[in-house]
Design an enzyme around this catalytic site. Structure first.
Site, PDB file in Angstrom:
ATOM      1  N   HIS A  60       0.881  -1.214  -0.012  1.00  0.00           N
ATOM      2  CA  HIS A  60      -0.057   0.165   0.107  1.00  0.00           C
ATOM      3  C   HIS A  60       0.975   1.285  -0.012  1.00  0.00           C
ATOM      4  O   HIS A  60       0.433   2.243  -0.573  1.00  0.00           O
ATOM      5  CB  HIS A  60      -0.865   0.189   1.446  1.00  0.00           C
ATOM      6  CG  HIS A  60      -1.954  -1.041   1.108  1.00  0.00           C
ATOM      7  ND1 HIS A  60      -2.826  -1.495   2.451  1.00  0.00           N
ATOM      8  CD2 HIS A  60      -2.530  -1.950   0.317  1.00  0.00           C
ATOM      9  CE1 HIS A  60      -3.667  -2.437   1.934  1.00  0.00           C
ATOM     10  NE2 HIS A  60      -3.450  -2.811   0.912  1.00  0.00           N
TER      11      HIS A  60
ATOM     12  N   MET B 138      -1.623  -7.970   4.754  1.00  0.00           N
ATOM     13  CA  MET B 138      -0.130  -7.614   4.628  1.00  0.00           C
ATOM     14  C   MET B 138      -0.047  -6.280   3.988  1.00  0.00           C
ATOM     15  O   MET B 138       0.967  -5.967   3.407  1.00  0.00           O
ATOM     16  CB  MET B 138       0.576  -8.618   3.702  1.00  0.00           C
ATOM     17  CG  MET B 138       0.322 -10.076   3.889  1.00  0.00           C
ATOM     18  SD  MET B 138       1.013 -10.473   5.437  1.00  0.00           S
ATOM     19  CE  MET B 138      -0.499 -11.253   6.117  1.00  0.00           C
ATOM     20  N   CYS B 139      -0.934  -5.438   4.273  1.00  0.00           N
ATOM     21  CA  CYS B 139      -0.951  -4.040   3.607  1.00  0.00           C
ATOM     22  C   CYS B 139      -0.579  -4.224   1.977  1.00  0.00           C
ATOM     23  O   CYS B 139       0.190  -3.350   1.763  1.00  0.00           O
ATOM     24  CB  CYS B 139      -0.030  -3.390   4.340  1.00  0.00           C
ATOM     25  SG  CYS B 139      -0.513  -2.782   6.037  1.00  0.00           S
ATOM     26  N   ALA B 140      -1.136  -5.260   1.379  1.00  0.00           N
ATOM     27  CA  ALA B 140      -0.784  -5.328   0.142  1.00  0.00           C
ATOM     28  C   ALA B 140      -2.280  -5.823  -0.358  1.00  0.00           C
ATOM     29  O   ALA B 140      -2.147  -6.990  -1.181  1.00  0.00           O
ATOM     30  CB  ALA B 140       0.354  -6.148  -0.487  1.00  0.00           C
TER      31      ALA B 140
END
Lengths: 406, 428
Positions: free
Chosen positions: A119, A358-360
């Site tokens: 992100h 996973m901030c993705a």
């Protein structure tokens, strides 16, 4: 000198017990543990100094400034940059935001990125331009044809992720940079947050314009993010913030910014953490790179093979050991919520692993369809820990087996 | 259950736990004990107490009884942040939970109508969030996302209660109207906060069905109780629950306002320095579950302190009457060697109509700071008078009283009215 081997005793946190049991730390993709030398460097600053930097002529301030700037030199040397090409910020996100905002792109400017970006590398560019993402295949390898196609309508910026924090894939960044350079004159921004901890990079060899990374993922303290920028590119960048520390002169009519990199460093920085960052790099550089690489390969093999051997698990990422770090994201059966499993692995077995997106989120959604369990190893981990993790997961999943009636 | 029958039931629980759980068998064997050795109450004391770390470390493999998995029918799994942040993963059989709940609630005649044969109360929860601050606590999730498998609707709550934005409060009030619950399960501090906002916004908290309110999670302060009673009025049944996530209802407030503890579904001990305390003396509650076939617990040291009072209650219930003292890890430790429980601090504060909220915090040096959020009823002498009372109660330790307009919650989202950094680091 490259003689030292990573030693678990160097990491006090690894000696910790919770409820009488030792722990295995396998969340290194999020942050790594800190060796004693880093902790001592941080404590040493507070115990013997504690003064601010760049603001006074007294002895302690001068000492602190010297230690701080020599740390910048250590960091710069580690990546083959000049000291004035390294901006010390808070984290990778801040570094990437600085570039995205500082380039002063025209509204709607076209930016090409990659679907597996974190992100931190997606959102800053989405804010300032139109972001097109190159696809990845089912194993998370970049779809090169699609990437080339996106370059055919020349973008102003290409933002690359060197290594995915979800799949562990290390992209062929040199080849990608060469393709960009051949296709257009786009600014190239590299997110090296997941790759630099696993091996040295040289920014001159990579031929990137900007590169961002965080020290906390490579044994350093939290709160230190670094932005490398080629000096002429940094000089043209607009500061993200203004205030104390970044100006040479202020009067009623205006102000004169300091030279790079100081014009980007507003306010009092994380002095102790930057000093600790240099200690982290010294620790890494004292290790034998060949032995370190072999250990990394062994850990990667244990992670990948352990996942492939278990039909109940879906490995998100390539089913091989090539061009990937020791990281495995696992999709579990619906009866085993990743968050609950991570919690139980921690509290009942002592394995600290990550769960979630996973901030993705785009790539996790694309490849896994939902939350994953991520196991990420680092130089102080050992293969038996990976084996123990899988055994614990096996046992736990039997307790989360579908109901048998009754 | 009489003392003899209760002890016999406890012996059966010991035998069951020994036969069916790896942890307890090893616990007994490590201490040279076999269930047959436990013949009377003195023998029972030979079993070293078990504690939360034991059940955390050995969950599920060591503590779940043979024949069960976490997905077995009627197994309810949960994850608790713990009253003091001492989190726990555990599981409970739904009918054990219901049985303990029924025993506890039976002390309060005003809750008799809550469960009718065949009915299932609609329940809403307004309490510290268990989820992370990127999920429920952001308020961005839907009502459906926050409906638990048992039908309970979890109303959106921010981790930092006093920093909750107005739109999120309005959302909680709107969702309460939509749900039309029979039962509100709340943390009293959180719910008092909601009532203050509801009053400010001109909103009511009601239901076309008969709404009942059960307070749990943290110590219910007299200040919060005053605010809740004043807002809801005398007609709405309100009860303070004694409970733990891993055990369910341990007791409840009767319709006469006294707290009773459940000695029907648990074998109870109140212990200090390894011995049962006298009536009227504060002791830690040790619980032995009775007929818990999923996670039997033997001499489970709860970390919660109570004073067993030993007197009969006008409400008619035979369940023992206790005074709630609070968590050992939150008691104020004085230089004189005395400790003052959170319950005792709350008694000193009283219902204080001039304040909305308070928190007493003892720092590592032993000094205490009492912070409070005042309301428009505050008079000039209120705070000095309280400071005098607190200083007397906590002498020789220094006490400072401060008026503030904000008090932060713990990271877990819980708001504790009394905390001690001294006690948190060591035993009471």
């Amino acid at each position: 000198m490259t003689v030292k081997e990573p030693c678990r005793d160097d990491f006090p946190a690894l000696g910790r017990e919770i409820d009488g049991r030792g722990i295995s730390y396998l969340d290194n993709g999020a942050t790594t543990l800190k060796p004693r030398s880093v902790i001592q460097a941080v404590c040493g600053y507070y115990e013997s100094n504690g003064a601010n930097i760049h603001r006074g002529k007294h002895r302690l301030s001068e000492e602190a400034s010297d230690a701080y700037e020599s740390s910048r030199t250590v960091i710069a040397r580690h990546i083959g940059a000049a000291a004035n090409e390294v901006v010390l910020l808070r984290n990778t996100s801040e570094a990437l935001n600085l570039v995205a905002a500082g380039l002063d792109l025209a509204p709607g400017a076209r930016v090409v990125g990659c679907l597996d970006a974190h992100h931190s590398q997606l959102l800053p560019w989405r804010r300032v331009g139109h972001l097109d993402l190159a696809r990845v295949d089912a194993h998370g390898r970049l779809d090169r044809d699609h990437f080339r196609k996106l370059l055919s309508d020349p973008p102003e910026v290409v933002v690359l992720t060197h290594c995915s924090n979800v799949t562990g894939v290390v992209h062929p960044v040199r080849e990608l940079v060469a393709e960009v350079r051949a296709a257009c004159d786009a600014t190239i921004v590299l997110d090296a947050a997941q790759s630099l901890p696993h091996g040295r990079l040289n920014v001159r060899d990579l031929d990137v314009d900007f590169m961002a990374f965080s020290m906390h993922k490579m044994l350093g303290p939290t709160g230190v993010g670094c932005l490398f920028g080629r000096s002429e590119r940094l000089a043209a960048l607009r500061p993200l913030t203004v205030g104390g520390g970044m100006v040479d002169w202020v009067d009623l009519d205006g102000s004169v910014d300091r030279r790079i990199p100081f014009r980007f460093e507003t306010g009092t920085p994380a002095v102790a953490s930057v000093i600790g960052s240099a200690a982290a790099i010294r620790y890494l550089e004292e290790l034998d790179p060949d032995k370190r690489h072999r250990r990394e390969q062994d850990l990667c093999a244990a992670l990948v093979d352990g996942a492939l051997a278990r039909p109940a698990l879906t490995l998100i990422g390539p089913p091989d050991h090539t061009d990937r770090i020791a990281l495995a994201s696992l999709r579990l059966d619906a009866a085993a919520p990743a968050g609950e499993v991570a919690r139980l692995l921690s509290d009942s077995y002592g394995y600290m692993v990550r769960s979630g997106h996973m901030c993705a989120q785009p790539v996790v959604t694309e490849l896994a369809g939902g939350e994953v369990l991520r196991v990420s190893a680092y130089l102080y981990n050992e293969v038996p820990e990976i084996e123990g993790f899988y055994q614990a997961l096996d046992e736990l999943l039997t307790w989360l087996a579908p109901p048998t009636g009754g | 259950m009489t003392g003899t029958a209760a002890f016999e039931a406890a012996r059966q629980e010991i035998a069951y736990a020994f036969e069916n759980t790896a942890f307890f068998r090893k616990h007994m064997e490590d201490n040279g004990l076999h269930p047959a050795d436990i013949k009377d109450a003195d023998d029972f004391l030979r079993i070293p107490p078990t504690a939360k770390p034991d059940y955390r470390r050995h969950f599920p493999a060591g503590v779940l009884a043979k024949g069960y998995t976490l997905n077995s029918p009627r197994v309810m799994r949960f994850q608790s942040s713990g009253t003091s942040g001492d989190r726990l993963n555990s599981a409970i059989l739904s009918y054990d939970l219901a049985r303990r709940q029924a025993t506890a609630l039976a002390v309060n005649r005003r809750f008799d109508d809550l469960w009718r044969p065949g009915s299932r109360p609609r329940t809403c929860r307004f309490a510290p969030p268990n989820c992370s601050d990127v999920e429920c606590a952001t308020g961005l999730s839907t009502l459906e996302d926050r409906t638990l498998p048992d039908g309970t609707v979890v109303l959106s709550v921010a981790h930092d209660l006093m920093a909750t934005p107005e739109w999120q409060i309005v959302k909680a009030l709107d969702e309460l109207e939509i749900c039309e619950p029979d039962l509100l399960l709340v943390d009293s501090t959180h719910f008092a906060f909601l009532t203050r906002w509801a009053r400010r916004l001109g909103r009511r908290i009601s239901s076309p069905r008969t709404l009942h309110l059960v307070s749990g999670y943290t110590l219910m302060t007299r200040v919060a109780r005053r605010e809740i009673d004043a807002f809801l009025g005398a007609d709405m049944p309100v009860g303070d629950m004694i409970g733990m996530s891993e055990l369910g209802y341990l007791g409840f407030e009767c319709h006469k306002g006294r707290r009773h503890i459940n000695d029907q579904d648990f074998y109870l001990e109140f212990v200090r320095d390894g011995r049962a305390v006298e009536l009227g003396t504060m002791g830690e509650l040790y619980v032995t579950t009775l007929d818990d076939t999923l996670v039997p617990r033997i001499r489970y040291a709860t970390g919660d302190y109570f004073t067993p009072l030993g007197d009969a209650c006008d409400c008619g219930s035979d369940l023992p009457v206790v005074r709630i003292e609070g968590r050992a890890t939150q008691a104020v430790r004085l230089r004189s060697g005395r400790t003052v429980s959170p319950g005792a601090v709350d008694a000193v504060v009283g219902d204080a109509p001039w304040m909305d909220l308070y928190k007493l915090e003892q720092d590592p040096t032993g000094a205490c700071t009492f912070r409070y959020v005042a309301n428009s009823a505050e008079q000039a002498g209120d705070a000095p008078a309280l400071e005098t009372r607190l200083s007397e109660a906590l002498e020789p330790n220094p006490v400072r009283v401060e008026a503030v307009d904000y008090i932060a919650c713990e990271r877990s989202g819980k708001f504790q009215a009394c905390v001690s950094h001294l006690s948190a680091e060591g035993a009471w």
